[in-house]
Write a protein that holds these residues in place. Sequence first.
Motif, PDB file in Angstrom:
ATOM      1  N   GLY A 155       0.780  -1.228   0.000  1.00 47.19           N
ATOM      2  CA  GLY A 155       0.000   0.000   0.000  1.00 47.19           C
ATOM      3  C   GLY A 155       0.808   1.270   0.000  1.00 47.19           C
ATOM      4  O   GLY A 155       0.326   2.308  -0.471  1.00 47.19           O
ATOM      5  N   ALA A 156       2.043   1.237   0.518  1.00 50.57           N
ATOM      6  CA  ALA A 156       2.807   2.479   0.663  1.00 50.57           C
ATOM      7  C   ALA A 156       2.995   3.242  -0.654  1.00 50.57           C
ATOM      8  O   ALA A 156       2.739   4.448  -0.711  1.00 50.57           O
ATOM      9  CB  ALA A 156       4.156   2.182   1.317  1.00 50.57           C
ATOM     10  N   PRO A 157       3.437   2.612  -1.748  1.00 55.14           N
ATOM     11  CA  PRO A 157       3.674   3.377  -2.991  1.00 55.14           C
ATOM     12  C   PRO A 157       2.400   3.970  -3.604  1.00 55.14           C
ATOM     13  O   PRO A 157       2.491   4.890  -4.413  1.00 55.14           O
ATOM     14  CB  PRO A 157       4.312   2.331  -3.917  1.00 55.14           C
ATOM     15  CG  PRO A 157       4.896   1.311  -3.000  1.00 55.14           C
ATOM     16  CD  PRO A 157       3.921   1.230  -1.871  1.00 55.14           C
ATOM     17  N   VAL A 158       1.222   3.424  -3.277  1.00 54.88           N
ATOM     18  CA  VAL A 158      -0.019   3.970  -3.845  1.00 54.88           C
ATOM     19  C   VAL A 158      -0.745   4.859  -2.833  1.00 54.88           C
ATOM     20  O   VAL A 158      -1.921   5.176  -3.001  1.00 54.88           O
ATOM     21  CB  VAL A 158      -0.962   2.845  -4.339  1.00 54.88           C
ATOM     22  CG1 VAL A 158      -0.352   2.108  -5.515  1.00 54.88           C
ATOM     23  CG2 VAL A 158      -1.307   1.883  -3.196  1.00 54.88           C
ATOM     24  N   GLN A 159      -0.023   5.223  -1.743  1.00 61.43           N
ATOM     25  CA  GLN A 159      -0.586   6.069  -0.690  1.00 61.43           C
ATOM     26  C   GLN A 159      -1.865   5.445  -0.127  1.00 61.43           C
ATOM     27  O   GLN A 159      -2.895   6.092   0.014  1.00 61.43           O
ATOM     28  CB  GLN A 159      -0.868   7.488  -1.219  1.00 61.43           C
ATOM     29  CG  GLN A 159       0.358   8.215  -1.684  1.00 61.43           C
ATOM     30  CD  GLN A 159       0.068   9.605  -2.215  1.00 61.43           C
ATOM     31  OE1 GLN A 159      -1.065  10.061  -2.213  1.00 61.43           O
ATOM     32  NE2 GLN A 159       1.104  10.298  -2.672  1.00 61.43           N
ATOM     33  N   GLY A 160      -1.750   4.171   0.189  1.00 64.06           N
ATOM     34  CA  GLY A 160      -2.911   3.443   0.678  1.00 64.06           C
ATOM     35  C   GLY A 160      -2.829   3.060   2.135  1.00 64.06           C
ATOM     36  O   GLY A 160      -1.764   3.114   2.753  1.00 64.06           O
ATOM     37  N   ARG A 161      -3.957   2.677   2.669  1.00 61.75           N
ATOM     38  CA  ARG A 161      -4.063   2.172   4.035  1.00 61.75           C
ATOM     39  C   ARG A 161      -4.844   0.873   4.001  1.00 61.75           C
ATOM     40  O   ARG A 161      -5.779   0.728   3.210  1.00 61.75           O
ATOM     41  CB  ARG A 161      -4.768   3.181   4.935  1.00 61.75           C
ATOM     42  CG  ARG A 161      -4.065   4.510   5.040  1.00 61.75           C
ATOM     43  CD  ARG A 161      -4.850   5.485   5.890  1.00 61.75           C
ATOM     44  NE  ARG A 161      -4.986   4.992   7.268  1.00 61.75           N
ATOM     45  CZ  ARG A 161      -5.665   5.639   8.202  1.00 61.75           C
ATOM     46  NH1 ARG A 161      -6.302   6.765   7.894  1.00 61.75           N
ATOM     47  NH2 ARG A 161      -5.743   5.156   9.424  1.00 61.75           N
ATOM     48  N   GLY A 162      -4.466  -0.052   4.830  1.00 60.90           N
ATOM     49  CA  GLY A 162      -5.166  -1.328   4.829  1.00 60.90           C
ATOM     50  C   GLY A 162      -4.927  -2.104   6.091  1.00 60.90           C
ATOM     51  O   GLY A 162      -4.194  -1.689   6.978  1.00 60.90           O
ATOM     52  N   GLY A 163      -5.536  -3.267   6.162  1.00 60.33           N
ATOM     53  CA  GLY A 163      -5.386  -4.129   7.320  1.00 60.33           C
ATOM     54  C   GLY A 163      -6.137  -5.419   7.097  1.00 60.33           C
ATOM     55  O   GLY A 163      -6.735  -5.640   6.036  1.00 60.33           O
ATOM     56  N   GLY A 164      -6.110  -6.288   8.079  1.00 56.70           N
ATOM     57  CA  GLY A 164      -6.796  -7.562   7.952  1.00 56.70           C
ATOM     58  C   GLY A 164      -6.238  -8.585   8.899  1.00 56.70           C
ATOM     59  O   GLY A 164      -5.767  -8.260   9.993  1.00 56.70           O
TER      60      GLY A 164
END
Length: 897
Positions: A859-868
């Motif tokens: 997610g870092a290069p696409v300026q994303g946030r996530g989890g699971g």
Amino acid sequence: MQTHEIRRRFLDHFVKAGHTEVPSASVILDDPNLLFVNAGMVQFVPYFLGQRTPPFTRATSVQKCIRTPDIDEVGKTTRHNTFFQMAGNFSFGDYFKREAIEFAWDLLTKSVDDGGFGFDPERLWATVYLDDDEAAGLWQEIAGLPAERIQRRGMADNYWSMGIPGPCGPCSEIYFDRGPDYGVGGGPLANEDRYIEIWNLVFMENERGAGPAKEGYEILGPLPRKNIDTGMGIERVACLLQGVDNVYETDLVRPVIDTVAAVAPRGYGQGNHDDDVRYRIIADHSRTAAILIGDGVSPGNDGRGYVLRRLLRRIIRSARLLDITTPIVGDLMATVRDAMGPSYPELVNDFDRIHRIAVAEETAFNRTLASGSRLFEEAARTTKASGSTVLSGKDAFTLHDTYGFPLELTLEMAAEAGLSVDEDGFRSLMAEQRARAKADAAARKQAHADLSEYRELIDAGPTEFTGFDELNSEARILGIFVDGKRVPVVSRNGGPTPERIELILDRTPFYAEAGGQIADEGTISGTGSSATAKAAVVDVQKIAKTVFAHRVTVESGEFVEGDTVVAAVDPKWRKGATQGHSGTHLVHAALRQVLGPNAVQAGSLNRPGYLRFDFNWQGALSEDQRSQIEEVTNEAVQADYEVHHFTTRLEEAKAMGAMALFGEQYPDEVRVVEIGGPFSLELCGGTHVEHSAQVGPVTIIGESSVGSGVRRVEAYVGLDSFRHLAKERALMAGLASTLKVPTDEVPARVANLVERLRVAEKELEKMRLANSRAAAANAAAGAERVGKVRLVAQRMASGMSAGDLRTLVGDIKGRLGSDPAVIALIADGGDGSVPYVVAVNSAAQDLGLSAKDLVQTLGAPVQGRGGGKPDLAQGAGRKPAGIDAALAALRSELDRS
């Protein structure tokens, strides 16, 4: 001595002493600081504040009270109830300390044969405020109490106020010594379990300023007159006179415990403290719930409705913890009715509605418990999968906050699953929530509205309402108020516009907002030398329920107190308002005819051309029911019923079957509006048409839920109804033209098109699924070896959603077999978003890899946030240009691992 007898003796004692008996107010009053009435003096606050002149100098009452701040402590102590009855005597500038002490001591110690309670004087103690030598001396003189049985306490305990700026004063509390079996001696200062407070005498003589609720605030000075406010706890006195250990075993509460014990596998008073607490919770909350529903509260998600819902859910939870698996709330409500009915006949008269609402909430909560149980099972599986044996405080808090699970229920379920619970974490989150709630309540708490400026006009008597007979009335200006301050004159002078200008007239044709009907609009104009004065009336509200305040915009000239003016209601507005209000009565009658007598009004609003009507009902109405309601309403319009109104006594009106709004306080003399004889008969102070045909067509435009067990019907009336139907007709004509069919064939053609669209969408879904499977097969075939795992890391077709990616990930994962594997799919969502999903199979997890960690790298290069979770995680970014870099970063991370 039975509780009903205790009530009667108290009231008789003070009536004989010249007090006026005042009925209990509803537990719901219009007070800015109170969710519920929590003390006997609340309905008298305007008298204590000097905002209104009391119609009597002495009063007595037994007030229904509800206090819920310490709801979690109910059942654990011997003396706290959420619902209780507060008996009180009040003096408004009449008698003071001496008489208050004499009255209380006489009633408490007088023999039962002479009408008293027969308490042993040797077992009574008193507390007084630190420097109140006068009260201490009176206790010695009047009661003969020795100095050692009169204890002095500070402001927090023996100085009363409402917790906000207003009246205050020292108080004196009376305690009864239950004896050494209940603890150490030494008076209330030493032990309030042995020495139980039964009566508080408040000597209201000062005015307090802003500051903390209980102590540390400034005393501004003396009140204009000294008042007395006392409160004797009926339940506590019953506990002592009936010789039982706690308030839950008195004659009006114990029957509920017995009802529970009849069906519970484990009995009451068998040595199990936790079970006894559950029994007491059920008994206490059942009474409170019945009283709340009886006064018009329905379960909801905020305010009073939330409190009722919480009480009912605690009843149901406690019953489950007693291993009661069958519905019980209906029987509890019946038991409360039988026990409390002699004092509160509304519980008997309105039992069907009370029973229905309570049972419906039990049914709904049982479904919620099932949902919460599934959440618990998922949380337990996750906890075990992580290798832990402790369910997190966050999970326990979510179960409590979202599904109403008490901690003890979560602890029990956790123990059955072989887990413990992070109780400290749970309590920390609960403390944070309570702190937020407390801060919010403090922020909303305010001083009572200052009506002192209006005092003279309120005391002068009510405004004469002429609007039933005329729309234009000559009147005299009694008062002019600008932003709440009385002024002699107001004009349009070109200066800053005041926020609020109010004109108080001696008589008016303007209807003040009430009973769901909004206020009339119109004008107030000057006469004679003031003929140039003109103001538009934009709102009319009642002050102290008696004085009509006309909120106006001055358009020209000036208005002077004492001037004669002409108040004129806009006739077009009034006609529309009467249509809306009479239409509301017709819809109410139609609802009851179609749905039955349980469709009871829960609120309404009507204005020209529109009405909405809230009513107690479970579940949405069917199309057939909506059609029937609309048809019955319009049949009543067509019948052109005469509309009659008359004034009669409240009890006579109820005996005639006139409908009243639950929770509403009505005077002894009420106005009844009758439409078509038995068709509609309601208590109502609003304006109405003369014949039902004048309402015009009624078109129901919507039916929806506004809370648990409360539905709302909305409708247009009169010309607005016609305009709505005209738009509907134009829409249908347009559809018929587009589809090239007659209007009566439009529904069938639309249904045919919808079916064809559904079939086409199914075919498209099959094609998409086939393409996805092909893509999954190709992706699995192209898996590369990176580090210790097989990796599928691909950019998928533009426009794919996170759901599409999850489906593909699962398919690919199944094709890669048991070798360690990582699958990472990412796509340009087409709308600026970048969804991505990462999966890690069991073999790869054994190597220390986790999807929850890898999704952060992706997610870092696409300026994303996530989890699971370790096996599957997902996220979304907002930089499509970084997709290739994201896949490269993931490969590098796996190559190093």
